[in-house]
Enzyme design. Sequence first.
Site, mmCIF file in Angstrom:
data_model
loop_
_atom_site.group_PDB
_atom_site.id
_atom_site.type_symbol
_atom_site.label_atom_id
_atom_site.label_comp_id
_atom_site.label_asym_id
_atom_site.label_seq_id
_atom_site.Cartn_x
_atom_site.Cartn_y
_atom_site.Cartn_z
ATOM 1 N N LEU A 134 2.825 0.122 7.212
ATOM 2 C CA LEU A 134 2.655 0.559 5.976
ATOM 3 C C LEU A 134 3.907 1.308 5.553
ATOM 4 C CD1 LEU A 134 -1.127 1.962 6.207
ATOM 5 C CD2 LEU A 134 -0.258 -0.233 4.878
ATOM 6 N N THR A 138 -5.835 -8.319 7.095
ATOM 7 C CA THR A 138 -5.671 -8.916 8.525
ATOM 8 C C THR A 138 -6.571 -8.414 9.665
ATOM 9 O OG1 THR A 138 -4.022 -7.127 9.189
ATOM 10 C CG2 THR A 138 -3.260 -8.935 7.956
ATOM 11 N N SER A 152 0.542 -1.243 -0.014
ATOM 12 C CA SER A 152 -0.046 0.098 -0.169
ATOM 13 C C SER A 152 0.747 1.340 -0.219
ATOM 14 C CB SER A 152 -0.893 0.009 1.164
ATOM 15 O OG SER A 152 -1.840 -1.064 1.159
ATOM 16 N N LYS A 201 -10.535 -2.609 -0.890
ATOM 17 C CA LYS A 201 -10.244 -3.884 0.117
ATOM 18 C C LYS A 201 -10.650 -3.682 1.536
ATOM 19 C CE LYS A 201 -6.178 -6.499 1.754
ATOM 20 N NZ LYS A 201 -4.840 -6.818 1.599
ATOM 21 N N CYS A 206 -6.681 -1.297 6.912
ATOM 22 C CA CYS A 206 -5.318 -1.599 7.669
ATOM 23 C C CYS A 206 -5.664 -1.549 9.132
ATOM 24 C CB CYS A 206 -4.123 -0.774 7.211
ATOM 25 S SG CYS A 206 -2.677 -1.245 8.154
#
Lengths: 303, 303, 272, 272
Positions: free
Chosen positions: A75, A191, A47, A163, A128
Amino acid sequence: MEPNIATSIGPIQLDRPVMLASGILGISLDVFNRLYRSGAGAVVTKSLSTEPWEGYPNPTIFSVNGGGWINAVGLSNPGAENFAKMIEPNKDVPIIVSLVGSIPEDFEKMVKEFQNCKVTAYELNLSCPHVAKVGLEVGDDPELVKKIVSTVKNSTNVPVIAKVGLGTTHYLKTVGTAIDSGIDAITAINTVRAMAIDVETQRPILSNKYGGLSGTPIKPIALRCVYEISSKYDIPIIGCGGISTWEDAIEFFLAGASAIQLGSAIGDNWIDVFNEINNGISQYMKKKNYSKIEEMIGLAKKS
Amino acid sequence: MEPNIATSIGPIQLDRPVMLASGILGISLDVFNRLYRSGAGAVVTKSLSTEPWEGYPNPTIFSVNGGGWINAVGLSNPGAENFAKMIEPNKDVPIIVSLVGSIPEDFEKMVKEFQNCKVTAYELNLSCPHVAKVGLEVGDDPELVKKIVSTVKNSTNVPVIAKVGLGTTHYLKTVGTAIDSGIDAITAINTVRAMAIDVETQRPILSNKYGGLSGTPIKPIALRCVYEISSKYDIPIIGCGGISTWEDAIEFFLAGASAIQLGSAIGDNWIDVFNEINNGISQYMKKKNYSKIEEMIGLAKKS
Amino acid sequence: MDLQRNHNHTTIVTIEKVIDETPTVRTLVFSDDVMSDVLPGQFAMVWIPGINELPMSVMISDESGKAAFTVRKHGESSTGLFNVKVGEKIGIRGPYGNSFDLKEGKLLLVGGGTGLVPMMRLLTHVRPTDDVTVLIGAKSKDEVFFEDLANRLLEKNAHQVIVSTDDGSYGEKGFVTDLVEKYVEQTKFDGVYVCGPEIMMYKTVQSAHSRGIFVQASLERMMKCGVGICGSCCVGEDLVCKDGTVFDGQHLSENKEFGKFHRNKAGILENY
Amino acid sequence: MDLQRNHNHTTIVTIEKVIDETPTVRTLVFSDDVMSDVLPGQFAMVWIPGINELPMSVMISDESGKAAFTVRKHGESSTGLFNVKVGEKIGIRGPYGNSFDLKEGKLLLVGGGTGLVPMMRLLTHVRPTDDVTVLIGAKSKDEVFFEDLANRLLEKNAHQVIVSTDDGSYGEKGFVTDLVEKYVEQTKFDGVYVCGPEIMMYKTVQSAHSRGIFVQASLERMMKCGVGICGSCCVGEDLVCKDGTVFDGQHLSENKEFGKFHRNKAGILENY
Ligand SMILES: Cc1cc2nc3c(=O)[nH]c(=O)nc-3n(C[C@H](O)[C@H](O)[C@H](O)COP(=O)(O)OP(=O)(O)OC[C@H]3O[C@@H](n4cnc5c(N)ncnc54)[C@H](O)[C@@H]3O)c2cc1C
Ligand SMILES: Cc1cc2nc3c(=O)[nH]c(=O)nc-3n(C[C@H](O)[C@H](O)[C@H](O)COP(=O)(O)OP(=O)(O)OC[C@H]3O[C@@H](n4cnc5c(N)ncnc54)[C@H](O)[C@@H]3O)c2cc1C
Ligand SMILES: Cc1cc2nc3c(=O)[nH]c(=O)nc-3n(C[C@H](O)[C@H](O)[C@H](O)COP(=O)(O)O)c2cc1C
Ligand SMILES: Cc1cc2nc3c(=O)[nH]c(=O)nc-3n(C[C@H](O)[C@H](O)[C@H](O)COP(=O)(O)O)c2cc1C
Ligand code: FES
Ligand code: FES
């Protein structure tokens, strides 16, 4: 007749249905080429943000004793501009560029950076679980999701994927909002927020304390998300989460996914996993007499 | 000095910190006695409803290849009235009665049934992920949580625990609401909504399609929930989810739990698991020179 | 217990001995059966609780069942490890990575700084019949270490251990890579092994490979996972943690990034 | 593959042969190395896709590497299994449960209906020197099965296979438990083994145990998990799936629920 494992995810066409998930080995064009040669149908980049990020200090990845990983890489990424330059020479590899940001303008700016690159799709990381102000904090805000998706859709003709993951707002709401705002496909899931503590030193192991659980432990959760999305919405889905065998891949197709992504399995089985899964899918299709992946998508919903 | 593994969860005192989680072997007083003799500090009953429930047809439990179980027993239970009669003779075992229902009156009625029983606490199941109209559908509705908790608190002097899990509303909100309504402690977490599909027959395996994931896969998720709750609120916490070793138990104490519950570990290691964990905790305390469980609760938050 | 150990899972060990090698380099010794037996070139991910986790080559120990890390204090993380005291705990996982392909006959080992660590372990694997030359490069006299250890490990071999310092304060004066060039020119080695600063490795590989001599280098890159997930350690299309750390001269001479670029913590290519 | 199989994970097998034993009882044969070798008394959880999952004793097969289930059609679930055709698939997990403790010498095996299934497997374990009496109980003539099979399995032994029917339409007339009483009265058996309706087991255990004869019964209870998690199979403080299914007469005579109560799907105690 040899089965054809090509698949379409809405407007996105791939020769092979197994992709590299975002954040896994995803920072170098040379590595992308290698993974593509190893059987990945596409690679999703790490990302990317508008500026380079160093990410969190180590430990950033923890191996759970019972299986799976918890990561809080934070990230880290070279930034969209640097990254776009690096992949400009790309001709062969279907690259899906993953983007992360806090406001619609971040995404607009990044999409511009890639105008000279061959980009197969953008994947908006709305999920995330361990970086403040981006990822899930964005995905959990329906108004923001709407604005970001519309902005990106207006900035490019390249297909756009959202996502999603398990956050504080129900992910099905995020999916609904993204669809209403014109998204082309959904990747589910990222996750799952998690933690590990060392009993000897009595402290959280990851420098960020919290991280995201990936790998085999989350497969049953990811699978139900794909099934839930495909039961509720008519949108192409990319399944992701704990996939490590061809049986896993088939489960996701049967639940309604048009393609899959994997990451953690590479940490356990290295990059041979792509062709192992491709071959397994092929064998299964032969046995079941399917000529196209499409024929099995969503079959488990019929029972 | 031999360490003392007794613990208090707010007003609840237990000789040993490891309890049997709700729904596991939890339908017979004889079995409760046996588990107590095997080292369980308390037993939580199967979640009881006002009327007897048959639950879902089999398959109701599925063993995940990588570890853990997915169950959709469907809250089968003999009903509060029958159950109360069965446990009336109980003198020795600390029994925590788990209750499930849709409206405050359900809970009020059930608490009455138990007025002649020795009940150590009530645990309100606000978090079953696979039964409509109860469990998570209740936990996801803050107004309802408020009413149920207040009603139960007004109906009894016995301590009341709320059991939360990952639902469509952020569980921290549910925890906050429960605390504001006077709850004595929180159990975190219940199973996580999940699914398994059989690739040969191409159908979901559980008769209910969706079930709840328990066991080792959810441990890192449960641990972060306990850490999050104890970082945000000042409330006694019972950790639950994937605990199968004494190290797991210690991790939960360090994250802020005053006691723990386990279920799935019994399916893997049978009921010896209670004393194995009790002994491990004892050894650890000796090594670290603790005389009471209390000394280690929440230590990981200090780092 | 150790047989069942998940090598990706962090194991806590207690530091039992600390040896000052130079004012900025220390060796920390601990007991661990798995780490005591790693192959030359293999590394561990070392967690300094509360500070960081770093890749470290696994150093040998005189005592069986023990292993060590030899760390140079540099930035915050390595200084954190450098400051760990006897009795304190660190976490380790691994071993990770491949190892050197030890040829027989005339061997040249080249090491600089903590790059000597895998070389010392490699010396424990040479056969008595091997004729071994060790070149140690350092900036100045007080940065030289492991010279005695190398001599001791080679007691039973035909051998020479030669030190060069950039400033000539000890041993030969000049860069160790000049010595390498000199030695490979005069001797047809059966194998050359190098670990140290990338430029040292690059030149050594060039000197040997251009003469058709088998050469291997153990690379260092930013590492986060150590297991081939995060991608931070990539050099061209290779992942150092998984494909390496040891690579052949042939392979390296085809790699576009070796000796030229490395990636920083954000993953941006930087020149050496 | 089979060695690594997680026995709690459902394995799909294909029915290869269906044998009609009586109008309401069928034996379904399939290939499975694990199930072909289970111990007498062990059971499997059998998934009939789309219908239910039921505990079933694992029946023997003439062919090696194969096993079977012998099912009586009753409610929806067992009828679903009964109707599975050759070529169709079912899921199996297990084997679960303990097994009989087979004594040497004079043995009495008592079975009713599908309770004969574990008895047939037990017969494959008797030694040639054992003197074996098999009592088969049935309501009427057309419900009798496995009589020939029992005789065949006992070819090499001193043996007798005696059938009783409640209505006297075949063999002796009356309840098999009356026969049991008669036989244990006249012979000091070394071991008595029973599987069938609970009342048959209860009386058999009483007849034998009260005379100090070693007796074991294989119990049936509502089962959901088969692995000791759900609690649905409890009898007193015992879990049939985990502590049994086979229990000694001594243990059973101390159990408050055996022969008297069982639990329904909601877990409510019901009288037999
Ligand atoms: C396989 C391998 C084996 C190593 N063996 C040893 C050894 O035996 N002894 C020793 O002293 N050092 C060793 N290192 C180097 C060590 O990991 C650190 O890079 C070094 O100690 C500097 O760390 P620092 O954070 O203190 O430096 P900083 O001042 O913070 O950073 C200096 C440089 O160190 C590098 N660095 C920082 N973190 C990492 C990381 N996680 N992985 C790789 N590089 C990093 C960066 O490139 C950075 O530019 C090894 C490295 C690798 C990859
Ligand atoms: C260890 C064990 C081995 C068995 N072996 C055989 C066998 O070899 N052949 C055979 O035909 N039957 C066997 N049974 C019985 C079988 O599992 C079913 O109980 C029976 O077939 C009736 O099922 P049904 O659902 O069709 O009946 P229903 O008419 O639906 O129910 C009748 C009764 O069956 C019982 N039952 C229903 N579901 C279950 C279940 N999941 N577990 C246990 N009991 C249940 C209930 O007590 C119910 O009252 C065995 C049972 C056990 C516990
Ligand atoms: C080390 C690591 C880094 C990740 N980085 C990203 C990321 O930058 N962006 C993203 O959308 N997902 C990221 N993920 C999530 C993965 O893309 C994937 O959704 C998740 O790992 C579940 O798939 P898996 O079980 O196959 O790994 C990362 C996962 C891991 C393990
Ligand atoms: C078969 C089964 C039945 C369960 N029934 C209940 C229940 O009735 N009420 C409840 O609150 N939790 C129920 N649970 C959840 C457990 O109490 C526990 O929260 C969960 O299994 C996580 O713990 P574990 O990983 O130790 O099993 C059940 C779990 C299982 C596996
Ligand atoms: S360190 Fe993560 S891939 Fe090499
Ligand atoms: S069947 Fe679940 S405990 Fe026995």
